[in-house]
Design a protein around this motif. Structure first.
Motif, PDB file in Angstrom:
ATOM      1  N   LEU A 123     -11.339  13.480   5.317  1.00 20.69           N
ATOM      2  CA  LEU A 123     -11.510  14.395   4.202  1.00 20.69           C
ATOM      3  C   LEU A 123     -10.430  14.031   3.193  1.00 20.69           C
ATOM      4  CD1 LEU A 123     -12.784  16.887   2.853  1.00 20.69           C
ATOM      5  CD2 LEU A 123     -11.064  18.259   4.021  1.00 20.69           C
ATOM      6  N   ILE A 124     -10.852  13.518   2.045  1.00 28.32           N
ATOM      7  CA  ILE A 124      -9.915  13.129   0.993  1.00 28.32           C
ATOM      8  C   ILE A 124     -10.021  14.166  -0.110  1.00 28.32           C
ATOM      9  CG2 ILE A 124      -9.279  11.377  -0.697  1.00 28.32           C
ATOM     10  CD1 ILE A 124     -10.613   9.311   1.186  1.00 28.32           C
ATOM     11  N   GLU A 125      -8.928  14.897  -0.310  1.00 32.62           N
ATOM     12  CA  GLU A 125      -8.904  15.939  -1.334  1.00 32.62           C
ATOM     13  C   GLU A 125      -8.158  15.425  -2.562  1.00 32.62           C
ATOM     14  OE1 GLU A 125      -7.775  20.639  -1.913  1.00 32.62           O
ATOM     15  OE2 GLU A 125      -7.310  19.652  -0.019  1.00 32.62           O
ATOM     16  N   LEU A 126      -8.828  15.466  -3.702  1.00 30.54           N
ATOM     17  CA  LEU A 126      -8.239  15.027  -4.963  1.00 30.54           C
ATOM     18  C   LEU A 126      -7.691  16.252  -5.695  1.00 30.54           C
ATOM     19  CD1 LEU A 126     -11.093  12.641  -6.197  1.00 30.54           C
ATOM     20  CD2 LEU A 126      -9.107  12.078  -4.779  1.00 30.54           C
ATOM     21  N   LYS A 127      -6.368  16.295  -5.894  1.00 33.06           N
ATOM     22  CA  LYS A 127      -5.723  17.399  -6.611  1.00 33.06           C
ATOM     23  C   LYS A 127      -4.944  16.808  -7.771  1.00 33.06           C
ATOM     24  CE  LYS A 127      -5.036  20.909  -3.114  1.00 33.06           C
ATOM     25  NZ  LYS A 127      -4.053  21.773  -2.468  1.00 33.06           N
ATOM     26  N   ASP A 128      -5.324  17.175  -8.981  1.00 33.24           N
ATOM     27  CA  ASP A 128      -4.676  16.613 -10.177  1.00 33.24           C
ATOM     28  C   ASP A 128      -4.657  15.086 -10.116  1.00 33.24           C
ATOM     29  OD1 ASP A 128      -4.130  19.206 -11.170  1.00 33.24           O
ATOM     30  OD2 ASP A 128      -2.354  19.325  -9.900  1.00 33.24           O
ATOM     31  N   PHE A 129      -5.717  14.519  -9.585  1.00 31.38           N
ATOM     32  CA  PHE A 129      -5.848  13.072  -9.438  1.00 31.38           C
ATOM     33  C   PHE A 129      -6.030  12.429 -10.796  1.00 31.38           C
ATOM     34  CE2 PHE A 129      -8.823   9.444  -8.447  1.00 31.38           C
ATOM     35  CZ  PHE A 129      -7.873   8.623  -7.863  1.00 31.38           C
ATOM     36  N   GLU A 130      -5.286  11.350 -11.050  1.00 33.44           N
ATOM     37  CA  GLU A 130      -5.346  10.656 -12.339  1.00 33.44           C
ATOM     38  C   GLU A 130      -5.836   9.219 -12.219  1.00 33.44           C
ATOM     39  OE1 GLU A 130      -1.439  11.071 -14.008  1.00 33.44           O
ATOM     40  OE2 GLU A 130      -1.556  13.249 -13.985  1.00 33.44           O
ATOM     41  N   GLY A 131      -6.169   8.790 -10.997  1.00 33.12           N
ATOM     42  CA  GLY A 131      -6.652   7.429 -10.803  1.00 33.12           C
ATOM     43  C   GLY A 131      -5.619   6.560 -10.115  1.00 33.12           C
ATOM     44  N   TRP A 132      -5.720   5.267 -10.310  1.00 25.99           N
ATOM     45  CA  TRP A 132      -4.857   4.291  -9.665  1.00 25.99           C
ATOM     46  C   TRP A 132      -4.108   3.498 -10.723  1.00 25.99           C
ATOM     47  CZ3 TRP A 132      -9.882   5.279  -8.687  1.00 25.99           C
ATOM     48  CH2 TRP A 132     -10.281   5.577  -7.378  1.00 25.99           C
ATOM     49  N   ASP A 133      -2.910   3.016 -10.370  1.00 28.22           N
ATOM     50  CA  ASP A 133      -2.340   1.971 -11.207  1.00 28.22           C
ATOM     51  C   ASP A 133      -2.959   0.664 -10.710  1.00 28.22           C
ATOM     52  OD1 ASP A 133      -0.866   1.068  -8.938  1.00 28.22           O
ATOM     53  OD2 ASP A 133       1.011   1.954  -9.645  1.00 28.22           O
ATOM     54  N   PHE A 134      -2.735  -0.444 -11.397  1.00 24.33           N
ATOM     55  CA  PHE A 134      -3.429  -1.689 -11.049  1.00 24.33           C
ATOM     56  C   PHE A 134      -3.153  -2.116  -9.603  1.00 24.33           C
ATOM     57  CE2 PHE A 134      -3.665  -6.305 -10.662  1.00 24.33           C
ATOM     58  CZ  PHE A 134      -5.002  -6.479 -10.965  1.00 24.33           C
ATOM     59  N   LYS A 135      -1.886  -2.132  -9.196  1.00 26.55           N
ATOM     60  CA  LYS A 135      -1.556  -2.558  -7.832  1.00 26.55           C
ATOM     61  C   LYS A 135      -2.121  -1.584  -6.804  1.00 26.55           C
ATOM     62  CE  LYS A 135       2.543  -5.301  -8.805  1.00 26.55           C
ATOM     63  NZ  LYS A 135       3.970  -5.474  -8.552  1.00 26.55           N
ATOM     64  N   GLY A 136      -2.157  -0.301  -7.147  1.00 28.96           N
ATOM     65  CA  GLY A 136      -2.724   0.692  -6.248  1.00 28.96           C
ATOM     66  C   GLY A 136      -4.213   0.505  -6.048  1.00 28.96           C
ATOM     67  N   LEU A 137      -4.925   0.213  -7.137  1.00 23.78           N
ATOM     68  CA  LEU A 137      -6.366  -0.022  -7.044  1.00 23.78           C
ATOM     69  C   LEU A 137      -6.647  -1.266  -6.208  1.00 23.78           C
ATOM     70  CD1 LEU A 137      -9.270   0.625  -7.814  1.00 23.78           C
ATOM     71  CD2 LEU A 137      -8.929  -0.676  -9.924  1.00 23.78           C
ATOM     72  N   TRP A 138      -5.911  -2.320  -6.452  1.00 28.16           N
ATOM     73  CA  TRP A 138      -6.100  -3.560  -5.705  1.00 28.16           C
ATOM     74  C   TRP A 138      -5.809  -3.347  -4.215  1.00 28.16           C
ATOM     75  CZ3 TRP A 138      -8.849  -7.579  -5.978  1.00 28.16           C
ATOM     76  CH2 TRP A 138      -8.553  -8.730  -5.255  1.00 28.16           C
ATOM     77  N   ALA A 139      -4.718  -2.637  -3.909  1.00 21.73           N
ATOM     78  CA  ALA A 139      -4.369  -2.359  -2.509  1.00 21.73           C
ATOM     79  C   ALA A 139      -5.434  -1.483  -1.859  1.00 21.73           C
ATOM     80  CB  ALA A 139      -2.996  -1.688  -2.433  1.00 21.73           C
ATOM     81  N   ASP A 140      -5.971  -0.516  -2.594  1.00 18.67           N
ATOM     82  CA  ASP A 140      -7.005   0.367  -2.070  1.00 18.67           C
ATOM     83  C   ASP A 140      -8.271  -0.419  -1.749  1.00 18.67           C
ATOM     84  OD1 ASP A 140      -8.351   2.659  -1.298  1.00 18.67           O
ATOM     85  OD2 ASP A 140      -8.563   3.457  -3.312  1.00 18.67           O
ATOM     86  N   LEU A 141      -8.695  -1.284  -2.647  1.00 15.09           N
ATOM     87  CA  LEU A 141      -9.895  -2.092  -2.404  1.00 15.09           C
ATOM     88  C   LEU A 141      -9.710  -3.026  -1.208  1.00 15.09           C
ATOM     89  CD1 LEU A 141     -10.942  -2.943  -6.071  1.00 15.09           C
ATOM     90  CD2 LEU A 141     -12.048  -1.329  -4.501  1.00 15.09           C
ATOM     91  N   ARG A 142      -8.538  -3.658  -1.112  1.00 17.22           N
ATOM     92  CA  ARG A 142      -8.258  -4.538   0.045  1.00 17.22           C
ATOM     93  C   ARG A 142      -8.293  -3.740   1.348  1.00 17.22           C
ATOM     94  NH1 ARG A 142      -3.494  -6.488  -2.618  1.00 17.22           N
ATOM     95  NH2 ARG A 142      -2.410  -5.482  -0.908  1.00 17.22           N
ATOM     96  N   PHE A 143      -7.696  -2.541   1.322  1.00 12.24           N
ATOM     97  CA  PHE A 143      -7.702  -1.693   2.508  1.00 12.24           C
ATOM     98  C   PHE A 143      -9.137  -1.344   2.899  1.00 12.24           C
ATOM     99  CE2 PHE A 143      -7.995   2.354   4.590  1.00 12.24           C
ATOM    100  CZ  PHE A 143      -7.096   2.223   5.625  1.00 12.24           C
ATOM    101  N   ASP A 144      -9.936  -0.923   1.917  1.00 11.02           N
ATOM    102  CA  ASP A 144     -11.316  -0.523   2.192  1.00 11.02           C
ATOM    103  C   ASP A 144     -12.113  -1.657   2.822  1.00 11.02           C
ATOM    104  OD1 ASP A 144     -10.676   1.908   1.063  1.00 11.02           O
ATOM    105  OD2 ASP A 144     -11.718   1.531  -0.818  1.00 11.02           O
ATOM    106  N   VAL A 145     -11.974  -2.843   2.297  1.00  8.17           N
ATOM    107  CA  VAL A 145     -12.714  -3.999   2.827  1.00  8.17           C
ATOM    108  C   VAL A 145     -12.268  -4.325   4.250  1.00  8.17           C
ATOM    109  CG1 VAL A 145     -13.063  -6.488   2.571  1.00  8.17           C
ATOM    110  CG2 VAL A 145     -13.266  -4.986   0.585  1.00  8.17           C
ATOM    111  N   SER A 146     -10.978  -4.315   4.496  1.00  4.82           N
ATOM    112  CA  SER A 146     -10.481  -4.731   5.806  1.00  4.82           C
ATOM    113  C   SER A 146     -10.644  -3.659   6.888  1.00  4.82           C
ATOM    114  CB  SER A 146      -9.018  -5.163   5.715  1.00  4.82           C
ATOM    115  OG  SER A 146      -8.201  -4.084   5.339  1.00  4.82           O
ATOM    116  N   HIS A 147     -10.879  -2.397   6.506  1.00 10.70           N
ATOM    117  CA  HIS A 147     -10.995  -1.320   7.490  1.00 10.70           C
ATOM    118  C   HIS A 147     -12.366  -0.647   7.501  1.00 10.70           C
ATOM    119  CE1 HIS A 147      -6.640  -1.750   7.163  1.00 10.70           C
ATOM    120  NE2 HIS A 147      -6.602  -1.277   8.391  1.00 10.70           N
TER     121      HIS A 147
END
Length: 112
Positions: free
Chosen positions: A40-64
């Motif tokens: 359960l991922i709860e977004l509170k005052d979520f503003e998105g990702w910075d570039f390195k965060g988005l890249w790390a998130d996508l890599r994590f998603d693919v590998s897991h």
């Protein structure tokens, strides 16, 4: 990880690479306790990702992706189309978005 086997994560502000690294530690522990992880991922005052965060998130998603079973995202409707469209190519897990006030429905869907 809750007693019900659901990994709960609250995401606020802008997600960075270090945020993803901290989450990865939580996820790895949850994945070692059970074959497939429900989140359960709860977004509170979520503003998105910075570039390195988005890249790390996508890599994590693919590998897991094989370790994820169901993911409920609870948050502001404006993130639904953007977030699910971005992750769809990378996810084998069922992914469903719920409005902020639909916590009970999100929990029930995860436990179904």
């Amino acid at each position: 990880m809750g007693e019900d086997g659901i990994l709960r994560v609250t995401v606020t502000g802008t997600v960075s690479q270090s945020d993803i690294e901290q989450f990865a530690e939580q996820f790895e522990k949850a994945a070692s306790d059970q074959e497939k992880v429900r989140m359960l991922i709860e977004l509170k005052d979520f503003e998105g990702w910075d570039f390195k965060g988005l890249w790390a998130d996508l890599r994590f998603d693919v590998s897991h992706q094989d370790q994820m079973e169901r993911i409920a995202i609870l948050g502001d409707k404006r993130w639904e189309d953007w977030g699910t469209a971005l992750s769809d190519p990378f996810f084998k897990a069922e992914l469903k978005f719920f409005e902020t006030d639909e916590r009970a429905a999100a929990e029930a869907w995860l436990q179904a």
